[in-house]
Design an enzyme around this catalytic site. Structure first.
Site, short mmCIF file in Angstrom:
data_model
loop_
_atom_site.label_atom_id
_atom_site.label_comp_id
_atom_site.label_asym_id
_atom_site.label_seq_id
_atom_site.Cartn_x
_atom_site.Cartn_y
_atom_site.Cartn_z
N ASP A 32 0.87 -1.18 0.00
CA ASP A 32 0.00 0.00 0.00
C ASP A 32 0.90 1.23 0.00
OD1 ASP A 32 -2.21 1.86 0.49
OD2 ASP A 32 -3.32 0.08 1.09
N TYR A 138 -15.34 7.62 -11.54
CA TYR A 138 -15.03 6.26 -11.07
C TYR A 138 -15.64 5.23 -12.02
CZ TYR A 138 -15.51 2.21 -7.85
OH TYR A 138 -15.50 0.97 -7.26
C1 AKB Z 1 -18.66 2.85 -4.17
O1 AKB Z 1 -19.68 3.09 -3.51
O2 AKB Z 1 -18.03 3.71 -4.81
C2 AKB Z 1 -18.17 1.42 -4.23
C3 AKB Z 1 -18.70 0.70 -5.43
C4 AKB Z 1 -20.11 0.31 -5.49
O3 AKB Z 1 -17.97 0.42 -6.33
N1 AKB Z 1 -18.53 0.73 -3.04
#
Ligand code: AKB
Length: 304
Positions: A32, A138
């Protein structure tokens, strides 16, 4: 003999994978960007997965042949700094792929997420292969990663495997920076008799998976015969779906006295673009996936 490197090992999943490998007498090297606060019962190296050279040196030094690449900036934190999120999520993954090619790594696990779905994915019950229009940086990075998996597996004959995790629920290891983290936060506060300010609306339904199912499921998936795995990008898996209000009621049934105050913020907007339910039929068919924990059995673990 498997020799596993875990990157991002001090996160929610890493801790549990370490425990699993140690228990099974499989060599594991945890890594890490910071030192562990408590002693780990395995080797540990500081590695910034953005540092390709360092990764290469460590992989060679420890004769690593399997990598679980768990480094990620999750959905909620990612929205605060999208540029950093993209850089960390994508550059680290590309580094893992480069190092894996050079060192002939046998197998790589890379988690994807329900964040790859979007409003066009039929969120009531998301199939394996719907339209994908992620709304967060993300989710966009996870979708790009899924595409890279099938590209690099074919081009370099690698074996990178991936699962689309829903919210992971764990009580020993803590999550951080996710939209689904409210589950653990609410349980922790109400168990202590404290009120909890929930950042989602009471009826925002999301799919979840208890950590034990996530770990054992992933190990089963990684041990499956490659020829049975028809999905070339990332497989859907799920445990159960809940809303904050359903969780609150269950906690009260379990004797909790704290209250939940609903104050939805930007994370509710993220959650509204994510699935309410996941169809994981293809995982069941291809590699015999099965979740053992539902909401009640997960909460039993919380109150042990
Ligand atoms: C998030 O909430 O960003 C993560 C996911 C669902 O990938 N736990």
């Amino acid at each position: 003999m498997e020799r596993v490197l875990i990157t991002g090992a001090l996160g929610q999943l890493g801790h549990e994978f370490i425990k699993f490998f140690i228990k099974k007498n499989i060599y594991v090297l945890a890594s890490d960007i910071r030192r562990p606060e408590e002693k780990l019962n395995c080797d540990f190296e500081i590695i910034d997965a953005m540092d390709n050279k360092r990764l290469n040196v460590v992989v060679k030094k420890y004769n690593i042949n399997t990598i679980y690449h768990l480094v990620a900036v999750l959905s909620a934190t990612g929205e605060k700094n999208p540029f950093k999120s993209w850089k960390v999520n994508m550059e680290s993954f590309q580094n893992i792929i480069e190092v894996s090619i050079e060192n002939k790594i046998k197998k790589i696990f890379w988690p994807s997420s329900i964040a790859v779905f979007g409003t066009k994915s039929n969120l009531e019950n998301v199939s394996q292969d719907p339209i994908l229009n992620p709304n967060t940086i993300y989710g966009i990075s996870k979708l790009a990663g899924e595409k890279l998996i099938s590209y690099y597996n074919k081009k370099y004959d690698l074996d990178i495997r991936s699962l689309r995790y829903p919210g992971i629920i764990s009580f020993e290891s803590k999550p951080g920076g996710g939209t689904t983290d409210y589950v653990m936060e609410m349980i922790e506060s109400l168990k202590k008799g404290e009120d909890y300010i929930c950042f989602l609306e009471k009826d925002t339904r999301l799919p979840m998976l208890y950590i034990e199912d996530a770990i054992l499921g992933t190990i089963k998936f990684m041990s499956s015969k490659k020829k049975n795995l028809n999905v070339k990008e990332s497989y859907n898996i799920t445990g159960f779906s809940i809303t904050p209000e359903e969780l609150e009621l269950k906690l009260k049934e379990n004797g909790c006295i704290g209250n939940v105050i609903y104050r939805p913020d930007y994370r509710n907007e993220i959650a509204k673009t994510w699935p309410k339910n996941i169809n994981d039929k293809i995982s069941k068919e291809d590699w015999n996936w099965k979740a053992n924990f539902g909401l009640n059995s997960t909460l039993e673990e919380a109150f042990k």
